[in-house]
Design an enzyme around this catalytic site. Structure first.
Site, PDB file in Angstrom:
ATOM      1  N   ARG A 134      16.764 -12.542  28.541  1.00  0.00           N
ATOM      2  CA  ARG A 134      16.161 -11.225  28.782  1.00  0.00           C
ATOM      3  C   ARG A 134      14.913 -11.025  27.913  1.00  0.00           C
ATOM      4  O   ARG A 134      13.799 -11.023  28.402  1.00  0.00           O
ATOM      5  CB  ARG A 134      17.225 -10.133  28.520  1.00  0.00           C
ATOM      6  CG  ARG A 134      16.850  -8.745  29.020  1.00  0.00           C
ATOM      7  CD  ARG A 134      15.877  -7.990  28.152  1.00  0.00           C
ATOM      8  NE  ARG A 134      16.324  -7.813  26.779  1.00  0.00           N
ATOM      9  CZ  ARG A 134      15.548  -7.355  25.812  1.00  0.00           C
ATOM     10  NH1 ARG A 134      14.294  -7.036  26.049  1.00  0.00           N
ATOM     11  NH2 ARG A 134      16.011  -7.248  24.577  1.00  0.00           N
ATOM     12  N   ASP A 135      15.111 -10.896  26.598  1.00  0.00           N
ATOM     13  CA  ASP A 135      13.968 -10.601  25.723  1.00  0.00           C
ATOM     14  C   ASP A 135      12.946 -11.731  25.801  1.00  0.00           C
ATOM     15  O   ASP A 135      11.734 -11.492  25.847  1.00  0.00           O
ATOM     16  CB  ASP A 135      14.472 -10.422  24.278  1.00  0.00           C
ATOM     17  CG  ASP A 135      13.495  -9.658  23.401  1.00  0.00           C
ATOM     18  OD1 ASP A 135      12.282  -9.767  23.629  1.00  0.00           O
ATOM     19  OD2 ASP A 135      13.941  -8.972  22.468  1.00  0.00           O
ATOM     20  N   HIS A 166      12.546  -9.675  15.433  1.00  0.00           N
ATOM     21  CA  HIS A 166      11.458 -10.549  15.894  1.00  0.00           C
ATOM     22  C   HIS A 166      10.864 -11.210  14.649  1.00  0.00           C
ATOM     23  O   HIS A 166      10.974 -10.690  13.537  1.00  0.00           O
ATOM     24  CB  HIS A 166      10.439  -9.735  16.705  1.00  0.00           C
ATOM     25  CG  HIS A 166      10.975  -9.381  18.063  1.00  0.00           C
ATOM     26  ND1 HIS A 166      10.655 -10.086  19.187  1.00  0.00           N
ATOM     27  CD2 HIS A 166      11.872  -8.446  18.455  1.00  0.00           C
ATOM     28  CE1 HIS A 166      11.300  -9.585  20.229  1.00  0.00           C
ATOM     29  NE2 HIS A 166      12.054  -8.576  19.809  1.00  0.00           N
ATOM     30  N   CYS A 195       7.899  -8.220  23.547  1.00  0.00           N
ATOM     31  CA  CYS A 195       7.996  -7.071  24.439  1.00  0.00           C
ATOM     32  C   CYS A 195       6.609  -6.822  25.003  1.00  0.00           C
ATOM     33  O   CYS A 195       5.637  -6.773  24.260  1.00  0.00           O
ATOM     34  CB  CYS A 195       8.499  -5.851  23.668  1.00  0.00           C
ATOM     35  SG  CYS A 195       8.475  -4.349  24.657  1.00  0.00           S
TER      36      CYS A 195
HETATM   37  P1  HMG Z   1       8.899   5.772  35.138  1.00  0.00           P
HETATM   38  O1  HMG Z   1       7.732   5.327  35.934  1.00  0.00           O
HETATM   39  O2  HMG Z   1       8.726   6.877  34.147  1.00  0.00           O
HETATM   40  O3  HMG Z   1      10.147   6.114  36.083  1.00  0.00           O
HETATM   41  O4  HMG Z   1       9.483   4.490  34.400  1.00  0.00           O
HETATM   42  P2  HMG Z   1      10.342   7.216  37.182  1.00  0.00           P
HETATM   43  O5  HMG Z   1      11.763   7.657  37.067  1.00  0.00           O
HETATM   44  O6  HMG Z   1       9.239   8.228  37.129  1.00  0.00           O
HETATM   45  O7  HMG Z   1      10.206   6.368  38.537  1.00  0.00           O
HETATM   46  C1  HMG Z   1       8.980   5.782  38.951  1.00  0.00           C
HETATM   47  C2  HMG Z   1       9.254   4.646  39.924  1.00  0.00           C
HETATM   48  O8  HMG Z   1       9.997   3.610  39.265  1.00  0.00           O
HETATM   49  C3  HMG Z   1      10.094   5.046  41.124  1.00  0.00           C
HETATM   50  O9  HMG Z   1       9.704   4.192  42.207  1.00  0.00           O
HETATM   51  C4  HMG Z   1      11.493   4.670  40.706  1.00  0.00           C
HETATM   52  O10 HMG Z   1      12.341   4.428  41.788  1.00  0.00           O
HETATM   53  C5  HMG Z   1      11.236   3.379  39.935  1.00  0.00           C
HETATM   54  P3  HMG Z   1       8.637   4.643  43.308  1.00  0.00           P
HETATM   55  O11 HMG Z   1       9.203   5.902  43.878  1.00  0.00           O
HETATM   56  O12 HMG Z   1       7.333   4.862  42.574  1.00  0.00           O
HETATM   57  O13 HMG Z   1       8.600   3.469  44.253  1.00  0.00           O
HETATM   58  N1  HMG Z   1      12.273   3.140  38.922  1.00  0.00           N
HETATM   59  C6  HMG Z   1      13.009   2.007  38.849  1.00  0.00           C
HETATM   60  N2  HMG Z   1      13.017   0.883  39.578  1.00  0.00           N
HETATM   61  C7  HMG Z   1      13.894  -0.070  39.228  1.00  0.00           C
HETATM   62  N3  HMG Z   1      14.766   0.051  38.182  1.00  0.00           N
HETATM   63  C8  HMG Z   1      14.783   1.158  37.445  1.00  0.00           C
HETATM   64  C9  HMG Z   1      13.875   2.201  37.771  1.00  0.00           C
HETATM   65  N4  HMG Z   1      13.639   3.414  37.233  1.00  0.00           N
HETATM   66  C10 HMG Z   1      12.666   3.981  37.945  1.00  0.00           C
HETATM   67  N5  HMG Z   1      15.628   1.247  36.415  1.00  0.00           N
HETATM   68  C11 HMG Z   1      11.152   3.221  33.268  1.00  0.00           C
HETATM   69  C12 HMG Z   1      10.551   4.598  33.487  1.00  0.00           C
HETATM   70  C13 HMG Z   1      12.094   3.275  32.096  1.00  0.00           C
HETATM   71  C14 HMG Z   1      11.894   2.769  34.520  1.00  0.00           C
HETATM   72  C15 HMG Z   1       9.984   2.225  33.006  1.00  0.00           C
HETATM   73  O14 HMG Z   1       9.223   2.737  31.936  1.00  0.00           O
HETATM   74  C16 HMG Z   1      10.451   0.849  32.683  1.00  0.00           C
HETATM   75  O15 HMG Z   1      10.958   0.134  33.530  1.00  0.00           O
HETATM   76  N6  HMG Z   1      10.291   0.409  31.430  1.00  0.00           N
HETATM   77  C17 HMG Z   1      10.813  -0.878  31.040  1.00  0.00           C
HETATM   78  C18 HMG Z   1      10.284  -1.295  29.768  1.00  0.00           C
HETATM   79  C19 HMG Z   1      10.940  -2.594  29.358  1.00  0.00           C
HETATM   80  O16 HMG Z   1      11.716  -3.202  30.081  1.00  0.00           O
HETATM   81  N7  HMG Z   1      10.602  -3.016  28.148  1.00  0.00           N
HETATM   82  C20 HMG Z   1      11.146  -4.209  27.603  1.00  0.00           C
HETATM   83  C21 HMG Z   1      12.586  -4.070  27.224  1.00  0.00           C
HETATM   84  S1  HMG Z   1      12.824  -3.189  25.705  1.00  0.00           S
HETATM   85  C22 HMG Z   1      12.578  -4.368  24.471  1.00  0.00           C
HETATM   86  O17 HMG Z   1      12.169  -5.465  24.745  1.00  0.00           O
HETATM   87  C23 HMG Z   1      12.948  -4.003  23.070  1.00  0.00           C
HETATM   88  C24 HMG Z   1      14.271  -4.654  22.599  1.00  0.00           C
HETATM   89  O18 HMG Z   1      14.218  -6.049  22.701  1.00  0.00           O
HETATM   90  C25 HMG Z   1      14.526  -4.256  21.150  1.00  0.00           C
HETATM   91  C26 HMG Z   1      13.303  -4.515  20.271  1.00  0.00           C
HETATM   92  O19 HMG Z   1      12.917  -5.668  20.066  1.00  0.00           O
HETATM   93  O20 HMG Z   1      12.741  -3.505  19.836  1.00  0.00           O
HETATM   94  C27 HMG Z   1      15.455  -4.146  23.441  1.00  0.00           C
HETATM   95 MG    MG Z   2      13.287  -7.364  21.311  1.00  0.00          MG
END
Ligand code: HMG
Ligand code: MG
Length: 302
Positions: free
Chosen positions: A15-16, A209, A240
């Protein structure tokens, strides 16, 4: 130095690690990586995330990957779910654990999940409730617990606040993440102490990280506090997309080498782990970003 007798590692590489790759990684390669990790003895693997494919196209094959993995009894498969839409899709894939992910920094919360910290908690609450009603374990990741790419240093009070909010909505475990790998041991210990104000030591893990090469030291510093669960990433993959410049998580191979050297049991076969790292690195066209793996591979080559 008093250290835990056992340590559990969660490999977050699929994933990450793979969320940050420029080139798309085929689903069957991801599946094979999960298989190699479990064959090496990993008991928890963070497989994918059910996030927006517009935000993170690399994880768009989430359902396909989850459906194709050959599940091994005793292994926990976790996935990230930022909201109810993600959770509903994830449930179909039958994860053992879901991860809601928030941040100790407002700016990072906005960039990563497009909402404030307070709004994120409101989004997580129904996800946590629905997951627990189905008996799915809930972990919370707290990003940017020592430093943020947009806000700089983060005070431990910010971490404590998010830990408290997560506790209040029923999140069962929190991972304290150094998203951009800027932490040093004392700073990381202060972030851990903040989380420990609301969670028992058995319910807190570290996610470091390794951008500045401090992740092994931060792991050991956390172990001195009794923390015994860590996210690590095969071959040091990771990053990320919303934390520019941050490199991968601490390599699983390096942590296992250190733990075995300390006489701490992990249940992981280091040689098989190195094979898993060599496999995914080969697929990505580079060498493993792990000092221990490099040393072992060099030794094998004689
Ligand atoms: P948004 O645009 O604010 O969401 O995104 P929304 O609710 O306004 O919806 C907009 C559109 O997105 C809609 O589609 C929804 O259906 C769709 P449209 O009508 O435009 O066609 N949508 C989705 N589609 C699929 N799956 C979903 C989903 N939710 C809404 N779950 C959202 C908000 C959170 C979804 C977006 O900002 C996002 O996907 N962010 C992901 C960020 C991410 O994955 N980052 C990396 C992981 S975190 C990380 O790596 C840190 C970690 O490792 C710890 C560390 O190291 O710190 C964990
Ligand atoms: Mg991470």
């Amino acid at each position: 130095m008093k250290l835990p007798g056992k340590v559990k590692l969660v490999d977050v590489g699929p994933r990450d690690g793979l969320q940050n790759e420029k080139q798309p990684v085929p689903a069957d390669v991801k599946v094979q990586l999960v298989h190699l990790l479990q064959d090496a003895g990993l008991k928890e693997i963070e497989v994918t995330s059910f996030v927006s494919p517009k935000w993170v196209p690399q994880m768009a094959d989430n359902a396909q990957v989850m459906a194709a993995i050959r599940r091994q009894p005793g292994v926990r498969y976790s996935v990230l779910t930022p909201n109810m839409k993600g959770f509903e899709a994830a449930v179909e894939a039958k994860p053992d654990e879901i991860v809601v992910f928030g941040a100790a920094s407002e700016a990072f919360s906005q960039r990563n999940i497009n909402c404030s910290i307070a709004e994120s908690i409101e989004r997580f609450a129904p996800v946590v409730e629905a997951a627990r009603a189905k008996g799915i374990h809930v972990r919370g990741a707290i990003s940017t617990t020592v430093g943020c790419p947009y806000e700089g240093d983060i005070a431990p009070e910010r971490v404590e606040l998010v830990a408290r909010l997560m506790k209040e909505i029923g999140v069962q475990h929190v991972g304290v993440a150094d998203t951009i790998g800027v932490g040093t041991p004392r700073k990381v210990q202060r972030a851990m102490e903040a989380a420990l104000k609301h969670y028992a030591v058995d319910d807190v893990s570290g996610h470091f990280h390794d951008t500045y090469g401090q992740a092994l030291a931060n792991t050991l510093a956390s172990m001195e506090m009794g923390i015994w669960q860590f996210d690590t990433s095969i071959a040091g993959l990771g990053g990320c997309p919303y934390a520019k410049g941050a490199t991968g998580n601490v390599a699983t191979e390096d942590v296992v080498y250190m733990l075995h050297g300390l006489g701490i049991e992990t249940g992981i076969d280091l040689d098989k782990l190195v094979d898993a790292g060599a496999y995914i690195s080969g697929q990505l066209g580079r060498k493993p970003n792990s000092r221990a793996a490099t040393a072992i591979l060099n030794k094998r080559a004689g």
